[in-house]
Design a protein around this motif. Structure first.
Motif, short mmCIF file in Angstrom:
data_model
loop_
_atom_site.label_atom_id
_atom_site.label_comp_id
_atom_site.label_asym_id
_atom_site.label_seq_id
_atom_site.Cartn_x
_atom_site.Cartn_y
_atom_site.Cartn_z
N GLN A 1 0.81 -1.22 0.00
CA GLN A 1 0.00 0.00 0.00
C GLN A 1 0.85 1.27 0.00
OE1 GLN A 1 0.94 -0.99 4.09
NE2 GLN A 1 -0.30 -2.22 2.72
N ASP A 2 2.10 1.17 0.44
CA ASP A 2 2.93 2.37 0.46
C ASP A 2 3.26 2.84 -0.96
OD1 ASP A 2 4.42 0.04 0.22
OD2 ASP A 2 6.10 0.73 1.41
N THR A 3 3.78 1.92 -1.79
CA THR A 3 4.08 2.29 -3.18
C THR A 3 2.82 2.73 -3.91
OG1 THR A 3 5.98 0.80 -3.31
CG2 THR A 3 4.96 1.45 -5.39
N ALA A 4 1.71 2.04 -3.66
CA ALA A 4 0.44 2.42 -4.28
C ALA A 4 0.04 3.84 -3.87
CB ALA A 4 -0.65 1.43 -3.90
N THR A 5 0.36 4.22 -2.65
CA THR A 5 0.06 5.57 -2.18
C THR A 5 0.89 6.61 -2.89
OG1 THR A 5 -0.52 4.72 0.01
CG2 THR A 5 -0.05 7.07 -0.16
N TRP A 6 2.20 6.36 -3.02
CA TRP A 6 3.06 7.33 -3.70
C TRP A 6 2.58 7.53 -5.14
CZ3 TRP A 6 3.80 7.44 0.92
CH2 TRP A 6 4.60 6.60 1.71
N ASN B 1 0.19 -6.38 -9.34
CA ASN B 1 -1.18 -6.02 -8.94
C ASN B 1 -1.33 -4.50 -8.87
OD1 ASN B 1 -3.91 -6.66 -7.70
ND2 ASN B 1 -2.99 -5.51 -6.03
N THR B 2 -0.31 -3.82 -8.36
CA THR B 2 -0.35 -2.35 -8.28
C THR B 2 -0.45 -1.75 -9.67
OG1 THR B 2 0.92 -2.29 -6.22
CG2 THR B 2 0.91 -0.29 -7.56
N ASN C 1 -3.94 -3.64 -11.64
CA ASN C 1 -5.26 -3.50 -11.01
C ASN C 1 -5.45 -2.15 -10.33
OD1 ASN C 1 -6.21 -6.14 -11.72
ND2 ASN C 1 -4.89 -6.99 -10.13
N LEU C 2 -4.52 -1.72 -9.48
CA LEU C 2 -4.71 -0.47 -8.76
C LEU C 2 -4.52 0.75 -9.67
CD1 LEU C 2 -2.94 -1.21 -5.35
CD2 LEU C 2 -5.36 -1.37 -5.92
N GLU C 3 -3.46 0.74 -10.49
CA GLU C 3 -3.21 1.87 -11.37
C GLU C 3 -3.95 1.76 -12.70
OE1 GLU C 3 -1.45 4.85 -10.77
OE2 GLU C 3 -1.87 4.00 -8.80
#
Length: 255
Positions: free
Chosen positions: A180-185, A226-227, A230-232
């Protein structure tokens, strides 16, 4: 929210889960900071060891240290978001419950941010083992990372980050159990048109603990994909392109 921020106060957010082996050392490294205008928010994610008792000892000694107990085990993202919501400071910093800072970490980083008008910063770090022995003296990162650059090199360590909420605004981390940290940045860079700047100093000691999430290399590959995908929401071609760069950078960091 931003009007209520305490200027120059650094809110340090730490998720705590079964961290009895290292949490005292982590807290001590915050207490030893030459920059003393901070609050430390330790969010206990239903630890089953003596982590809570250890933290409570420090809470009783220093009013800047606060313990927040979650009612059920929810993962690092929820723990960090709970800390973010309780934070009062202009600046947000993170330190994981098995990492340590050098004594001038906050002073050096805040001076860098203020003098260079930087709102999102990170630093180099050293790798240490479970006993604190240095495995690699310096993991050096680019001095500047845009959204595209971070997709190619996701090496920003969470414990090195400081974000100025007065300029960036409030934020929460995506509710994923891992990464979640990298996804936050990435989210902050994409949504708020941010560039992150690196301070070329080793100010954090990143502990490699056997069996931890961060030590799982296959898991790291999966959560990075996944980041991206899916997330990005990157296309298969773009996700593959950036994933290839990520793998290459990961290999180079270990040489």
């Amino acid at each position: 929210m931003q009007e209520e921020l305490q200027l120059d106060l650094v809110s340090v957010v730490t998720p705590v889960y079964n961290a009895e082996r290292f949490i005292a050392e982590t807290i001590e490294s915050v207490l030893k900071q030459t920059y003393q205008n901070w609050e430390l928010l330790l969010v206990n994610d239903c630890s089953q060891d003596s982590s809570q008792a250890i933290v409570e000892e420090y809470v009783n000694k220093d009013k800047r240290i606060r313990l927040i107990n979650l009612k059920e085990n929810s993962g690092a993202a929820v723990a960090r978001n709970t800390g973010l919501e309780a934070a009062k400071g202009q600046f947000i910093a993170f330190i994981d419950s098995d990492d340590c800072w050098s004594e001038t970490k906050l002073a050096d980083q805040l001076d860098f941010m203020k003098s260079q008008a930087v709102h999102f910063s990170y630093t180099n770090f050293a790798l240490v083992n479970e006993t604190g022995e240095i495995l690699k003296e310096a993991v050096k990162l680019p001095l500047k990372l845009t959204y595209s650059g971070l997709l190619k090199n996701t090496a920003i360590a969470c414990s090195t980050v400081v974000i100025d909420r007065l300029h960036v605004g409030s934020f929460n981390m995506p509710l994923v159990r891992k990464g979640q940290d990298t996804a936050t940045w990435l989210m902050l860079m994409r949504e708020r048109n941010l560039t992150a700047y690196g301070l070329d100093k080793v100010l954090n000691y990143y502990r490699q603990v056997e069996g931890s999430i961060s030590s799982d290399r296959v898991g790291a590959l999966k959560r990075t994909w996944n980041t991206y995908y899916n997330l990005e929401g990157l296309s298969l071609i773009k996700a593959s392109y950036y994933f290839g760069h990520y793998v290459l950078q990961a290999i180079l960091r270990r040489l």
